[in-house]
Enzyme design. Structure first.
Site, mmCIF file in Angstrom:
data_model
loop_
_atom_site.group_PDB
_atom_site.id
_atom_site.type_symbol
_atom_site.label_atom_id
_atom_site.label_comp_id
_atom_site.label_asym_id
_atom_site.label_seq_id
_atom_site.Cartn_x
_atom_site.Cartn_y
_atom_site.Cartn_z
ATOM 1 N N THR A 121 0.864 -1.185 0.000
ATOM 2 C CA THR A 121 0.000 0.000 0.000
ATOM 3 C C THR A 121 0.897 1.230 0.000
ATOM 4 O O THR A 121 1.653 1.459 0.946
ATOM 5 C CB THR A 121 -0.881 -0.007 1.269
ATOM 6 O OG1 THR A 121 -1.642 -1.223 1.272
ATOM 7 C CG2 THR A 121 -1.815 1.192 1.302
ATOM 8 N N PHE A 155 -6.407 -6.282 -1.081
ATOM 9 C CA PHE A 155 -7.554 -5.999 -0.205
ATOM 10 C C PHE A 155 -7.852 -7.150 0.756
ATOM 11 O O PHE A 155 -8.899 -7.164 1.387
ATOM 12 C CB PHE A 155 -8.795 -5.700 -1.055
ATOM 13 C CG PHE A 155 -8.615 -4.505 -1.955
ATOM 14 C CD1 PHE A 155 -8.755 -3.221 -1.453
ATOM 15 C CD2 PHE A 155 -8.260 -4.666 -3.293
ATOM 16 C CE1 PHE A 155 -8.577 -2.105 -2.271
ATOM 17 C CE2 PHE A 155 -8.078 -3.565 -4.118
ATOM 18 C CZ PHE A 155 -8.233 -2.277 -3.603
ATOM 19 N N LYS A 210 -6.776 2.050 -2.886
ATOM 20 C CA LYS A 210 -6.492 1.275 -1.667
ATOM 21 C C LYS A 210 -6.691 2.136 -0.416
ATOM 22 O O LYS A 210 -7.323 1.721 0.560
ATOM 23 C CB LYS A 210 -5.059 0.734 -1.741
ATOM 24 C CG LYS A 210 -4.583 0.039 -0.487
ATOM 25 C CD LYS A 210 -5.360 -1.220 -0.181
ATOM 26 C CE LYS A 210 -5.071 -1.695 1.225
ATOM 27 N NZ LYS A 210 -5.880 -2.813 1.621
ATOM 28 N N ASN A 214 -9.678 1.677 2.609
ATOM 29 C CA ASN A 214 -9.407 1.562 4.045
ATOM 30 C C ASN A 214 -9.973 2.749 4.820
ATOM 31 O O ASN A 214 -10.471 2.594 5.939
ATOM 32 C CB ASN A 214 -7.905 1.410 4.302
ATOM 33 C CG ASN A 214 -7.465 -0.036 4.119
ATOM 34 O OD1 ASN A 214 -8.308 -0.917 3.923
ATOM 35 N ND2 ASN A 214 -6.173 -0.291 4.190
ATOM 36 N N GLY A 259 -17.331 -0.731 19.226
ATOM 37 C CA GLY A 259 -16.230 -1.445 19.869
ATOM 38 C C GLY A 259 -15.245 -0.511 20.528
ATOM 39 O O GLY A 259 -15.507 0.686 20.699
ATOM 40 N N CYS A 266 -3.181 -1.942 8.995
ATOM 41 C CA CYS A 266 -3.570 -1.127 7.843
ATOM 42 C C CYS A 266 -4.336 0.146 8.193
ATOM 43 O O CYS A 266 -3.870 1.234 7.887
ATOM 44 C CB CYS A 266 -4.386 -1.977 6.871
ATOM 45 S SG CYS A 266 -3.395 -3.275 6.125
ATOM 46 N N LYS A 269 -2.445 3.226 10.001
ATOM 47 C CA LYS A 269 -1.372 3.850 9.216
ATOM 48 C C LYS A 269 -1.888 4.410 7.883
ATOM 49 O O LYS A 269 -1.427 5.439 7.418
ATOM 50 C CB LYS A 269 -0.206 2.863 9.004
ATOM 51 C CG LYS A 269 -0.384 1.902 7.852
ATOM 52 C CD LYS A 269 0.887 1.122 7.572
ATOM 53 C CE LYS A 269 0.656 -0.002 6.590
ATOM 54 N NZ LYS A 269 0.209 0.374 5.273
ATOM 55 N N ARG A 334 -0.464 -5.472 15.655
ATOM 56 C CA ARG A 334 -0.085 -4.103 15.304
ATOM 57 C C ARG A 334 -1.234 -3.140 15.642
ATOM 58 O O ARG A 334 -2.352 -3.353 15.204
ATOM 59 C CB ARG A 334 0.302 -4.027 13.821
ATOM 60 C CG ARG A 334 1.639 -4.704 13.553
ATOM 61 C CD ARG A 334 2.028 -4.683 12.096
ATOM 62 N NE ARG A 334 1.503 -5.815 11.347
ATOM 63 C CZ ARG A 334 1.828 -6.097 10.085
ATOM 64 N NH1 ARG A 334 2.680 -5.333 9.442
ATOM 65 N NH2 ARG A 334 1.312 -7.146 9.471
HETATM 66 N N1 NAD Z 1 -1.452 -7.142 6.393
HETATM 67 C C1 NAD Z 1 -2.555 -6.874 5.714
HETATM 68 O O1 NAD Z 1 -3.654 -7.283 6.070
HETATM 69 C C2 NAD Z 1 -2.482 -6.071 4.452
HETATM 70 C C3 NAD Z 1 -3.575 -6.055 3.590
HETATM 71 C C4 NAD Z 1 -3.498 -5.318 2.419
HETATM 72 C C5 NAD Z 1 -2.351 -4.596 2.131
HETATM 73 N N2 NAD Z 1 -1.295 -4.616 3.002
HETATM 74 C C6 NAD Z 1 -0.097 -3.868 2.638
HETATM 75 O O2 NAD Z 1 0.854 -4.788 2.113
HETATM 76 C C7 NAD Z 1 2.186 -4.400 2.480
HETATM 77 C C8 NAD Z 1 2.868 -5.516 3.244
HETATM 78 O O3 NAD Z 1 2.167 -5.699 4.457
HETATM 79 P P1 NAD Z 1 2.415 -6.957 5.395
HETATM 80 O O4 NAD Z 1 1.393 -6.911 6.463
HETATM 81 O O5 NAD Z 1 2.565 -8.185 4.555
HETATM 82 O O6 NAD Z 1 3.861 -6.565 5.995
HETATM 83 P P2 NAD Z 1 4.839 -7.493 6.838
HETATM 84 O O7 NAD Z 1 5.598 -6.571 7.708
HETATM 85 O O8 NAD Z 1 4.084 -8.635 7.435
HETATM 86 O O9 NAD Z 1 5.818 -8.106 5.733
HETATM 87 C C9 NAD Z 1 6.757 -7.374 5.021
HETATM 88 C C10 NAD Z 1 7.962 -8.272 4.774
HETATM 89 O O10 NAD Z 1 8.834 -7.640 3.857
HETATM 90 C C11 NAD Z 1 10.150 -8.003 4.224
HETATM 91 N N3 NAD Z 1 11.093 -7.097 3.550
HETATM 92 C C12 NAD Z 1 11.364 -5.790 3.802
HETATM 93 N N4 NAD Z 1 12.273 -5.319 2.925
HETATM 94 C C13 NAD Z 1 12.572 -6.329 2.090
HETATM 95 C C14 NAD Z 1 13.435 -6.462 0.971
HETATM 96 N N5 NAD Z 1 14.168 -5.449 0.504
HETATM 97 N N6 NAD Z 1 13.515 -7.655 0.349
HETATM 98 C C15 NAD Z 1 12.787 -8.696 0.793
HETATM 99 N N7 NAD Z 1 11.957 -8.631 1.846
HETATM 100 C C16 NAD Z 1 11.841 -7.456 2.483
HETATM 101 C C17 NAD Z 1 10.129 -7.916 5.727
HETATM 102 O O11 NAD Z 1 11.205 -8.612 6.314
HETATM 103 C C18 NAD Z 1 8.775 -8.549 6.030
HETATM 104 O O12 NAD Z 1 8.877 -9.935 6.224
HETATM 105 C C19 NAD Z 1 2.026 -3.109 3.275
HETATM 106 O O13 NAD Z 1 2.157 -2.011 2.410
HETATM 107 C C20 NAD Z 1 0.600 -3.195 3.793
HETATM 108 O O14 NAD Z 1 0.056 -1.911 4.051
HETATM 109 C C21 NAD Z 1 -1.334 -5.356 4.135
#
Ligand code: NAD
Length: 456
Positions: A121, A155, A210, A214, A259, A266, A269, A334
């Site tokens: 995102t 999503f 996106k 959210n 709640g 998400c 932030k 988080r």
């Molecule tokens: N978690 C959710 O529900 C969700 C849903 C939709 C979108 N997103 C978005 O997706 C993105 C990822 O979120 P997440 O929750 O999976 O994050 P996360 O922190 O769980 O995972 C990110 C991973 O990237 C790795 N990383 C960082 N730099 C790197 C690099 N240069 N090379 C390889 N790996 C690297 C980290 O070590 C980590 O394991 C964010 O932008 C988030 O906003 C998350």
């Protein structure tokens, strides 16, 4: 198709695994060696229903692998997803350092033409920045390789991530390059019920989509919490008001549950980042700022209720807390409301006996590791032994129909503070327990009953 997934977190691991499930060859990359070593041994770093089985079968089929070597991943793929974190920076904007590092590495190490897909995102304009950084690295090494940057926001919901990915409401693709759109369509074909669910647009619109999604969901939550607080003041019952409004088909039930505030990786932030982006463009987003303020206040509502009963000094009080994860179905903490609640209560001297079906390790090792007065209890009923009150923070299924007799017998006190309104007040009171919910005056029904008895 040959896919590299840079970043093997919630999104990268689920996305990579689901693409492998439909027969693609997927290599997931991460910088955390321990995570990759564990995945190679079949140990899944997160709790996500169904994910472990999907990873295992893809590994057995041989079309899902894990590495820390980005060069290897780029050599063996034609489509490279960026799925790294975009945490909140100090000033509230999205911290893009991980995205930019990934882009730089792609530019440095790609060995053939690539489709670079941004799944993280990211604020509007990041696609252009990724393109510039990749090109800069290619130019540095005198390479004439071609690439295209595509936006493909995700999503999925934690706790239902695999299902959401396999059966998406829609797939959004930001690209104005017809070939790139076709490649994405082919990759997503098995997941899309019909072409109307494949939504294409320019990159900036996809990036904003996106955040807008959210922000809308967070707005619904803060809206119902605002109405809940008004409800409580005026002596209405939010549970009834909710049914009254949500049954309107223009409004609907989802995300209208009162709640103790939203958390997660998400909403907090992303709302902040959208506010920041708006201000960078000289627009003051009044509604979004209020959404955020209402949520910050809401995270204190349970604390205030507890103080109203026990006073500010909680030195000799012990509370059971059911639920630490920011929502059911995940071990993710988080920005979880439980963090603020537990910090506030322990700062006033309270002891906490916490239970969560999945998030206790996360709490103990990360989010609550500096909190002293907390014991992690393996069974929800054992957590109740001799406590002054039970506090419900996360609406896990296993809390929905508990043995109230057991609850009342195990507790020293007789109060349930419910931050998710999961019980019928009448049921709880049948066990001589006092029930504090969000958006309902504590003595509302007792008063009504007393008045009715008086009349009789
Ligand atoms: N978690 C959710 O529900 C969700 C849903 C939709 C979108 N997103 C978005 O997706 C993105 C990822 O979120 P997440 O929750 O999976 O994050 P996360 O922190 O769980 O995972 C990110 C991973 O990237 C790795 N990383 C960082 N730099 C790197 C690099 N240069 N090379 C390889 N790996 C690297 C980290 O070590 C980590 O394991 C964010 O932008 C988030 O906003 C998350």
């Amino acid at each position: 198709m040959r896919v590299a997934m840079i970043g093997t977190g919630y999104v990268g691991l689920v996305t990579g695994t689901c693409f492998a499930a439909t027969g693609n060859n997927v290599i997931c990359v991460d910088v955390v060696k321990e995570k990759i070593d564990n995945l190679n041994k079949g140990i899944i770093p997160i709790f996500e229903p169904g994910l472990d089985k999907m990873v295992k079968s893809a590994q057995e089929r041989g079309n899902l692998s894990f590495t820390t070597d980005i060069k290897e991943a780029l050599q063996k793929s034609d489509i490279c997803f960026i799925a790294v974190g975009t945490p909140m920076g100090e000033d509230g904007s999205a911290d893009l350092q991980y995205v930019m590092n990934a882009a730089r590495q792609i530019g440095k190490y790609m060995v053939h033409d690539m489709y670079i897909v941004d799944k993280s995102t990211v604020p509007v304009g990041t696609g252009d920045m990724v393109r510039e950084v990749v090109q800069e690295e290619l130019t540095k090494r005198g390479s004439s390789l071609h690439f295209d940057v595509i936006s493909n926001p995700e999503f999925l919901k934690e706790g239902n991530a695999c299902q959401d990915f396999m059966h998406p409401d829609r797939v959004v693709i930001g690209s104005e390059n017809q070939k790139s759109i076709e490649v994405m369509q082919e990759l997503y074909e098995p997941f899309i019920r019909s072409s109307e669910f494949f939504v294409t647009m320019d990159i900036k619109s996809a990036e904003l989509t996106k955040y807008a999604a959210n922000a809308m969901l967070a707005t619904k939550i803060s809206f119902i919490n605002e109405i809940a607080n008004i409800s409580e003041k005026v002596g209405a019952d939010i549970n009834k008001v909710r049914r009254g409004i949500a049954s309107d088909s223009r409004i609907g039930y989802s995300f209208l549950n009162p709640g103790c505030g939203y958390g997660g990786s998400c909403f907090p932030k992303d709302v902040k980042a959208l506010i920041k982006t708006s201000r960078q463009y000289d627009y003051e987003p009044e509604l979004l700022s209020s959404v955020e303020n209402v949520n910050a206040r809401q995270k204190m509502v349970l604390v205030q209720k507890i103080i109203s009963v026990f006073g500010e000094n909680l030195q000799d009080k012990t509370f059971a807390v059911w639920g630490l994860a920011f929502k059911p179905g995940t071990d993710d903490m988080r920005e979880a409301p439980a963090i603020r609640l537990i910090e506030e209560l322990t700062a006033r001297g309270a002891q906490i006996r916490a239970y969560d079906p999945q998030a206790m390790k996360t709490a103990e090792n990360f989010y609550l590791k500096d909190v002293k007065n907390i014991a992690y209890i393996k069974n929800k009923y054992d957590a109740l032994n001799d406590v002054d009150a039970l506090i419900i923070v996360t609406e896990w299924k296993e809390f929905q129909s508990p043995d109230f007799m057991e609850i009342s017998q195990r507790m020293k006190g007789d109060i349930i503070f419910d931050g998710r309104n999961i019980y019928k007040a009448r049921t709880v009171r049948n066990y001589n327990l006092k029930y504090y919910q969000i958006g309902v005056q504590k003595n509302k029904y007792a008063k009504i009953k007393a008045a009715a008895n008086g009349k009789n």
